[in-house]
Design an enzyme around this catalytic site. Structure first.
Site, PDB file in Angstrom:
ATOM      1  CG  ASP A  61       1.031  -3.226   9.775  1.00  0.00           C
ATOM      2  OD1 ASP A  61       1.166  -2.355   8.909  1.00  0.00           O
ATOM      3  OD2 ASP A  61       1.246  -4.446   9.561  1.00  0.00           O
ATOM      4  NE  ARG A 118      -2.640   0.619   3.599  1.00  0.00           N
ATOM      5  CZ  ARG A 118      -3.447   0.962   4.595  1.00  0.00           C
ATOM      6  NH1 ARG A 118      -4.694   1.256   4.344  1.00  0.00           N
ATOM      7  NH2 ARG A 118      -3.023   0.979   5.824  1.00  0.00           N
ATOM      8  CB  THR A 156      -1.933   7.188  -3.330  1.00  0.00           C
ATOM      9  OG1 THR A 156      -1.348   5.874  -3.375  1.00  0.00           O
ATOM     10  CG2 THR A 156      -0.977   8.187  -3.957  1.00  0.00           C
ATOM     11  CG  ASP A 169       4.539  -3.807  11.190  1.00  0.00           C
ATOM     12  OD1 ASP A 169       5.351  -4.370  10.423  1.00  0.00           O
ATOM     13  OD2 ASP A 169       4.279  -2.598  11.145  1.00  0.00           O
TER      14      ASP A 169
END
Ligand code: URA
Length: 209
Positions: free
Chosen positions: A200, A104, A108, A203
């Site tokens: 996340d 990602r 944006t 992670d």
């Protein structure tokens, strides 16, 4: 199958709560994810076509239900998808496996493809795409676009957490792809994290933060 299914089984909800907690260690997070992936796999395969086989029990012969043998492909959306993939594969060990590499762009929030490898005969397979987090839906939509281009027609999407924005985006782009998730959270943050979420997923499962 309806477009969005939340798996509200008590075990799923309990394990998900434990995963969300910031204090859960990497090892604990991984263990819970593996357990949850078994339970979610159970739900996403609920309507697989069945037939019967004639077998002998120790007492008599019977016609007993078995899977019809439609071929399956599991497709992991890298990298967090691998955390769900392992557990689903344990339940469906004969499935073929594909990978879609998308990251990602943090500015944006748009997906950028860096890897794509799937089995050749995708048109003949029930395809289960896995990614723990359905956030903006941009990666999921891009991955499903690629899977359809490769010939897949019977596709499902398995995740752990979904944001309403991601579900709406998928419904608009791919209304034929049912989604199974353990939860539908409140919203996305302004940087694209699911709230309340679990942070996340990559992670947390790989211990990279
Ligand atoms: N991806 C994640 O890992 N977490 C989020 O909250 C959103 C996208």
């Amino acid at each position: 199958m309806q477009h969005f299914t939340k798996v509200d089984h008590p075990l799923v909800q309990h394990k998900l709560t434990k995963m969300r907690e910031v204090k859960a260690s990497t090892a604990k997070f991984r263990m819970l994810l593996r357990e949850l992936s078994h339970l979610l796999a159970y739900e996403i395969t609920r309507d697989l076509p069945m037939t019967t086989a004639t077998i002998d029990t120790p007492l008599e012969q019977m016609d007993s239900p078995v899977l019809k043998g439609k071929k399956l492909a599991l497709v992991s959306i890298l990298r967090a998808g691998n955390g769900l993939l392992d557990g689903v594969l344990e339940l469906i060990p004969s499935a073929r496996v594909g990978f879609v590499g998308l990251y990602r762009d943090e500015e944006t929030l748009e997906p950028v493809q860096y890897y794509f490898k799937v089995p050749k005969d995708m048109a003949q397979r029930v395809v289960i795409a896995v990614d723990p987090m359905l956030a903006t839906g941009n990666s999921a939509v891009a991955a499903i676009d690629l899977l359809k281009k490769s010939g897949a027609t019977d596709i499902r999407f398995l995740c752990l957490l979904a944001a309403p924005e991601g579900v709406a985006r998928m419904k608009e782009a791919h209304p034929d792809v049912p989604i199974v998730s353990a939860a539908l959270d409140r919203e996305l943050s302004d940087i694209g994290y699911i709230l309340p979420g679990l942070g996340d997923a990559g992670d947390r499962m790989f211990g990279t933060k």
